[in-house]
Design a protein around this motif. Structure first.
Motif, PDB file in Angstrom:
ATOM      1  N   ASP A 126       0.849  -1.194   0.000  1.00  0.00           N
ATOM      2  CA  ASP A 126       0.000   0.000   0.000  1.00  0.00           C
ATOM      3  C   ASP A 126       0.880   1.238   0.000  1.00  0.00           C
ATOM      4  O   ASP A 126       1.836   1.333   0.789  1.00  0.00           O
ATOM      5  CB  ASP A 126      -0.914   0.025   1.223  1.00  0.00           C
ATOM      6  N   VAL A 127       0.580   2.176  -0.876  1.00  0.00           N
ATOM      7  CA  VAL A 127       1.356   3.407  -0.960  1.00  0.00           C
ATOM      8  C   VAL A 127       0.409   4.601  -0.950  1.00  0.00           C
ATOM      9  O   VAL A 127      -0.765   4.485  -1.323  1.00  0.00           O
ATOM     10  CB  VAL A 127       2.236   3.440  -2.231  1.00  0.00           C
ATOM     11  N   THR A 128       0.933   5.730  -0.545  1.00  0.00           N
ATOM     12  CA  THR A 128       0.115   6.940  -0.505  1.00  0.00           C
ATOM     13  C   THR A 128       0.039   7.595  -1.874  1.00  0.00           C
ATOM     14  O   THR A 128      -1.036   8.006  -2.329  1.00  0.00           O
ATOM     15  CB  THR A 128       0.704   7.943   0.512  1.00  0.00           C
ATOM     16  N   ALA A 129       1.174   7.690  -2.538  1.00  0.00           N
ATOM     17  CA  ALA A 129       1.216   8.331  -3.854  1.00  0.00           C
ATOM     18  C   ALA A 129       2.450   7.873  -4.607  1.00  0.00           C
ATOM     19  O   ALA A 129       3.451   7.467  -3.995  1.00  0.00           O
ATOM     20  CB  ALA A 129       1.228   9.849  -3.709  1.00  0.00           C
ATOM     21  N   VAL A 130       2.381   7.932  -5.934  1.00  0.00           N
ATOM     22  CA  VAL A 130       3.523   7.625  -6.793  1.00  0.00           C
ATOM     23  C   VAL A 130       3.651   8.763  -7.806  1.00  0.00           C
ATOM     24  O   VAL A 130       3.028   8.729  -8.870  1.00  0.00           O
ATOM     25  CB  VAL A 130       3.361   6.272  -7.516  1.00  0.00           C
TER      26      VAL A 130
END
Length: 222
Positions: A126-130
């Motif tokens: 899970d990531v917040t933004a790329v």
């Protein structure tokens, strides 16, 4: 092992790279715990009872462990440039959009080099933004796989800890992102995109990874 060398934009990486942020939070938490354990040990010793000395000894051990984690965590990850240089380049795809970010699904060979073989697995993160990528399911996000073990006693032949880290967390240069995506074999992208429906299954697993049966892979990935 396929690697991808590029000039890391350190200010950008420090601002957006979640791997760096996670290690920073772990280190701060460990320092706070070490201080609290030290204070508790002093209080127990001042009580001066037999039982308090025994408990104090246990608390001291816990404090030393926390202090060790505070020192070990940044060394375990190492410099961000080294992570990008030494970690294998892997395909990752946005598999799910969430209210506060997205889930990346990566295809990673988790076999250690000394095994002489391959062991591909789907790995979720899970990531917040790329930055530099569109926020949509199916977006290709070239990444490196950060590989490590929890202990030195691992004899399984595969890495215990696997985490995809987007190239976009290390550079703002769109041309670098395109070069990284092109450096990954199209076969791997297609295998990964064909497994997007299993994203929930991977994310729900204990290790957030799912080892693939070699029979389900193209011959050149077995």
């Amino acid at each position: 092992m396929r690697r991808f060398d590029f000039p890391v934009d350190l200010p950008h990486a420090k601002a957006v790279n979640q791997t760096v942020a996670e290690v920073r939070r772990l280190r701060v938490s460990a320092i706070v715990l070490a201080v609290l354990f030290a204070a508790a040990a002093v209080w127990l010793i001042l009580i001066g009872r037999a039982w308090s000395f025994v408990v104090a000894a246990v608390v001291v051990v816990a404090g030393l462990t926390a202090a060790w984690v505070a020192v070990w965590a940044p060394r375990k990850v190492g410099a961000i440039q080294d992570l990008y240089r030494d970690s294998p380049l892997v395909p990752a795809v946005v598999s799910e959009l969430r209210p506060r970010g997205m889930t990346l699904l990566a295809l990673v060979d988790i076999a250690k080099p000394e095994t002489g073989g391959h062991r591909y697995a789907l790995v979720a993160r899970d990531v917040t933004a790329v930055p530099g990528h569109r926020v949509r399911v199916g977006e290709r996000v070239p990444s490196v796989a950060v590989l490590s073990d929890r202990t030195t006693r691992n004899t399984s032949g595969v890495w215990q800890m696997v985490s995809p880290m987007p190239i976009a967390w290390g550079t703002r240069d769109a041309s670098v992102l395109r070069e990284a995506a092109a450096a990954i074999d199209e076969t791997e992208w297609k295998v990964l995109e064909g497994k997007l429906s299993r994203s929930d299954e991977v994310a729900a697993s204990e290790e957030r990874r799912l080892v693939l049966d070699p029979k389900d892979l193209p011959a050149d990935l077995r």
